[in-house]
Motif scaffolding. Sequence first.
Motif, mmCIF file in Angstrom:
data_model
loop_
_atom_site.group_PDB
_atom_site.id
_atom_site.type_symbol
_atom_site.label_atom_id
_atom_site.label_comp_id
_atom_site.label_asym_id
_atom_site.label_seq_id
_atom_site.Cartn_x
_atom_site.Cartn_y
_atom_site.Cartn_z
ATOM 1 N N ARG A 56 22.339 -5.920 -21.428
ATOM 2 C CA ARG A 56 22.901 -4.730 -20.750
ATOM 3 C C ARG A 56 22.905 -4.838 -19.240
ATOM 4 O O ARG A 56 23.861 -4.435 -18.582
ATOM 5 C CB ARG A 56 22.117 -3.480 -21.174
ATOM 6 N N ASP A 57 21.803 -5.384 -18.674
ATOM 7 C CA ASP A 57 21.726 -5.436 -17.200
ATOM 8 C C ASP A 57 22.830 -6.326 -16.630
ATOM 9 O O ASP A 57 23.449 -5.989 -15.620
ATOM 10 C CB ASP A 57 20.327 -5.881 -16.719
ATOM 11 N N ILE A 58 23.112 -7.441 -17.294
ATOM 12 C CA ILE A 58 24.163 -8.347 -16.820
ATOM 13 C C ILE A 58 25.542 -7.729 -17.064
ATOM 14 O O ILE A 58 26.432 -7.785 -16.211
ATOM 15 C CB ILE A 58 24.044 -9.741 -17.492
ATOM 16 N N ARG A 59 25.703 -7.110 -18.232
ATOM 17 C CA ARG A 59 26.997 -6.471 -18.544
ATOM 18 C C ARG A 59 27.353 -5.436 -17.472
ATOM 19 O O ARG A 59 28.457 -5.411 -16.946
ATOM 20 C CB ARG A 59 26.916 -5.824 -19.929
ATOM 21 N N LYS A 60 26.374 -4.604 -17.141
ATOM 22 C CA LYS A 60 26.567 -3.559 -16.127
ATOM 23 C C LYS A 60 26.864 -4.195 -14.758
ATOM 24 O O LYS A 60 27.759 -3.752 -14.041
ATOM 25 C CB LYS A 60 25.286 -2.715 -16.063
ATOM 26 N N ALA A 61 26.144 -5.265 -14.439
ATOM 27 C CA ALA A 61 26.337 -5.933 -13.141
ATOM 28 C C ALA A 61 27.747 -6.506 -13.032
ATOM 29 O O ALA A 61 28.389 -6.390 -11.981
ATOM 30 C CB ALA A 61 25.293 -7.039 -12.965
ATOM 31 N N VAL A 62 28.245 -7.112 -14.107
ATOM 32 C CA VAL A 62 29.596 -7.695 -14.070
ATOM 33 C C VAL A 62 30.635 -6.575 -13.999
ATOM 34 O O VAL A 62 31.563 -6.625 -13.186
ATOM 35 C CB VAL A 62 29.850 -8.606 -15.299
ATOM 36 N N ASN A 63 30.461 -5.542 -14.823
ATOM 37 C CA ASN A 63 31.445 -4.452 -14.847
ATOM 38 C C ASN A 63 31.575 -3.765 -13.490
ATOM 39 O O ASN A 63 32.657 -3.338 -13.105
ATOM 40 C CB ASN A 63 31.074 -3.424 -15.921
ATOM 41 N N ASN A 64 30.459 -3.657 -12.766
ATOM 42 C CA ASN A 64 30.482 -2.942 -11.477
ATOM 43 C C ASN A 64 30.403 -3.876 -10.280
ATOM 44 O O ASN A 64 30.259 -3.416 -9.148
ATOM 45 C CB ASN A 64 29.317 -1.944 -11.418
ATOM 46 N N HIS A 65 30.454 -5.185 -10.547
ATOM 47 C CA HIS A 65 30.304 -6.192 -9.486
ATOM 48 C C HIS A 65 29.095 -5.906 -8.592
ATOM 49 O O HIS A 65 29.198 -5.823 -7.371
ATOM 50 C CB HIS A 65 31.599 -6.318 -8.660
ATOM 51 N N GLU A 66 27.939 -5.720 -9.252
ATOM 52 C CA GLU A 66 26.677 -5.496 -8.535
ATOM 53 C C GLU A 66 25.888 -6.799 -8.536
ATOM 54 O O GLU A 66 25.405 -7.239 -9.582
ATOM 55 C CB GLU A 66 25.834 -4.427 -9.250
ATOM 56 N N LYS A 67 25.749 -7.364 -7.345
ATOM 57 C CA LYS A 67 25.125 -8.695 -7.276
ATOM 58 C C LYS A 67 23.618 -8.681 -7.501
ATOM 59 O O LYS A 67 23.062 -9.639 -8.045
ATOM 60 C CB LYS A 67 25.399 -9.319 -5.901
ATOM 61 N N ALA A 68 22.952 -7.595 -7.053
ATOM 62 C CA ALA A 68 21.477 -7.617 -7.010
ATOM 63 C C ALA A 68 20.854 -7.915 -8.375
ATOM 64 O O ALA A 68 19.887 -8.681 -8.475
ATOM 65 C CB ALA A 68 20.964 -6.292 -6.455
ATOM 66 N N ALA A 69 21.421 -7.315 -9.430
ATOM 67 C CA ALA A 69 20.833 -7.492 -10.762
ATOM 68 C C ALA A 69 20.955 -8.958 -11.206
ATOM 69 O O ALA A 69 20.037 -9.512 -11.811
ATOM 70 C CB ALA A 69 21.545 -6.578 -11.762
ATOM 71 N N VAL A 70 22.074 -9.593 -10.867
ATOM 72 C CA VAL A 70 22.270 -11.006 -11.225
ATOM 73 C C VAL A 70 21.296 -11.879 -10.434
ATOM 74 O O VAL A 70 20.632 -12.760 -10.990
ATOM 75 C CB VAL A 70 23.735 -11.448 -10.967
ATOM 76 N N HIS A 71 21.182 -11.600 -9.125
ATOM 77 C CA HIS A 71 20.269 -12.378 -8.282
ATOM 78 C C HIS A 71 18.844 -12.334 -8.831
ATOM 79 O O HIS A 71 18.156 -13.343 -8.889
ATOM 80 C CB HIS A 71 20.276 -11.838 -6.849
ATOM 81 N N LYS A 72 18.417 -11.129 -9.234
ATOM 82 C CA LYS A 72 17.043 -10.953 -9.726
ATOM 83 C C LYS A 72 16.810 -11.823 -10.968
ATOM 84 O O LYS A 72 15.830 -12.550 -11.051
ATOM 85 C CB LYS A 72 16.821 -9.471 -10.051
ATOM 86 N N ILE A 73 17.732 -11.734 -11.914
ATOM 87 C CA ILE A 73 17.580 -12.503 -13.162
ATOM 88 C C ILE A 73 17.583 -14.001 -12.876
ATOM 89 O O ILE A 73 16.748 -14.748 -13.407
ATOM 90 C CB ILE A 73 18.731 -12.160 -14.152
ATOM 91 N N VAL A 74 18.503 -14.458 -12.041
ATOM 92 C CA VAL A 74 18.609 -15.904 -11.769
ATOM 93 C C VAL A 74 17.321 -16.410 -11.114
ATOM 94 O O VAL A 74 16.787 -17.458 -11.500
ATOM 95 C CB VAL A 74 19.839 -16.220 -10.892
ATOM 96 N N LYS A 75 16.793 -15.644 -10.151
ATOM 97 C CA LYS A 75 15.546 -16.064 -9.484
ATOM 98 C C LYS A 75 14.403 -16.163 -10.494
ATOM 99 O O LYS A 75 13.612 -17.104 -10.445
ATOM 100 C CB LYS A 75 15.174 -15.072 -8.370
ATOM 101 N N GLU A 76 14.314 -15.192 -11.412
ATOM 102 C CA GLU A 76 13.255 -15.226 -12.437
ATOM 103 C C GLU A 76 13.408 -16.444 -13.339
ATOM 104 O O GLU A 76 12.428 -17.089 -13.718
ATOM 105 C CB GLU A 76 13.321 -13.969 -13.319
ATOM 106 N N GLN A 77 14.644 -16.750 -13.703
ATOM 107 C CA GLN A 77 14.892 -17.873 -14.617
ATOM 108 C C GLN A 77 14.556 -19.203 -13.938
ATOM 109 O O GLN A 77 13.952 -20.085 -14.549
ATOM 110 C CB GLN A 77 16.355 -17.855 -15.087
ATOM 111 N N VAL A 78 14.932 -19.341 -12.668
ATOM 112 C CA VAL A 78 14.641 -20.590 -11.943
ATOM 113 C C VAL A 78 13.124 -20.726 -11.745
ATOM 114 O O VAL A 78 12.550 -21.800 -11.955
ATOM 115 C CB VAL A 78 15.411 -20.645 -10.606
ATOM 116 N N ALA A 79 12.459 -19.612 -11.419
ATOM 117 C CA ALA A 79 11.004 -19.647 -11.238
ATOM 118 C C ALA A 79 10.305 -20.007 -12.548
ATOM 119 O O ALA A 79 9.235 -20.620 -12.552
ATOM 120 C CB ALA A 79 10.506 -18.294 -10.721
#
Length: 270
Positions: free
Chosen positions: A13-36
């Motif tokens: 849901r968080d990614i779906r919402k981020a893509v639908n509204n072009h909200e970068k912050a939610a994507v950045h947060k997830i990517v940083k967690e995954q890389v860490a």
Amino acid sequence: MIIFSERVNGMYRDIRKAVNNHEKAAVHKIVKEQVAGGADVIDINLGPTRGDPVENFVWLARTVCEVSDKPVALDSAKPDLLIEAVPKVRDALPDTKLLINSSTADPACMGKLIPLAAEHGTGIIGLTMDKKGVPGDVDKRVECGAMFLMTALESGLLPGDIYIDPIILPINVAPKQPWHVMEAIRQLAVVNDPPPHFIIGLSNVSQNCLRSNLLNRTYLVMALAAGLDAAIMDAADKDLVEAAISAEALLEKQLYSDDYIKAWRMQKDI
Ligand code: THG
């Protein structure tokens, strides 16, 4: 092993919402967690998002690469979408290593996507299925995997850029598949030297099952012992990643040291 992050997927849901509204912050947060957590590749899948899928792919790939320099896998079951999106993402991110996820072994599908990978210098994942769907036995998986591998090698792709995916399905609806997948990997690992990579979408195995995290990490260890060397998985699941690291130490894929988890993290610089 090579960890592909499953988390940048519109199924969440968080990614779906981020893509639908072009909200970068939610994507950045997830990517940083995954890389860490240890992700080596960020798999991006639009899932059921709204809008133009080619534009969404370019937006999502760009957004991911604002906070990560890891390779990006463009994940779609629609070959025509990949054919449109890959050149656009290539142009938008000239310095990012790309992978195509995925092609089937159906000649009509791999006949388009393997040349696309060769033209743009991307890696590619080949599913061991054809027009008839996911095979119910080991032999057909091996046949599809060998066919995909040979076609990719003949087109000039290197084994290190080819990932064979024997396709894992939920254990509650397809109880024999976990075994079939391991056996297919064992048989395909000797078809070519050097071998290609072997990958699965790990969370598929436990979809709609209770204690899915336990099933995921148990199966990951089993599949690594059969020769799997990559998985699309949640890199922020610490127990899962640590199960994989310890399996690799026990399989002598990592040099053993008493603090092998720390050594693994230091090697990755995370
Ligand atoms: N092979 C290849 N690519 C793939 C898959 C594969 N890409 C998509 C998928 N399978 C791998 N990615 C996921 C991502 C999430 C889940 C499963 C596979 C998943 N998510 C939880 C669920 O649906 O129960 C949680 C969802 C939520 O919390 O909203 O299972 O096999 N090449």
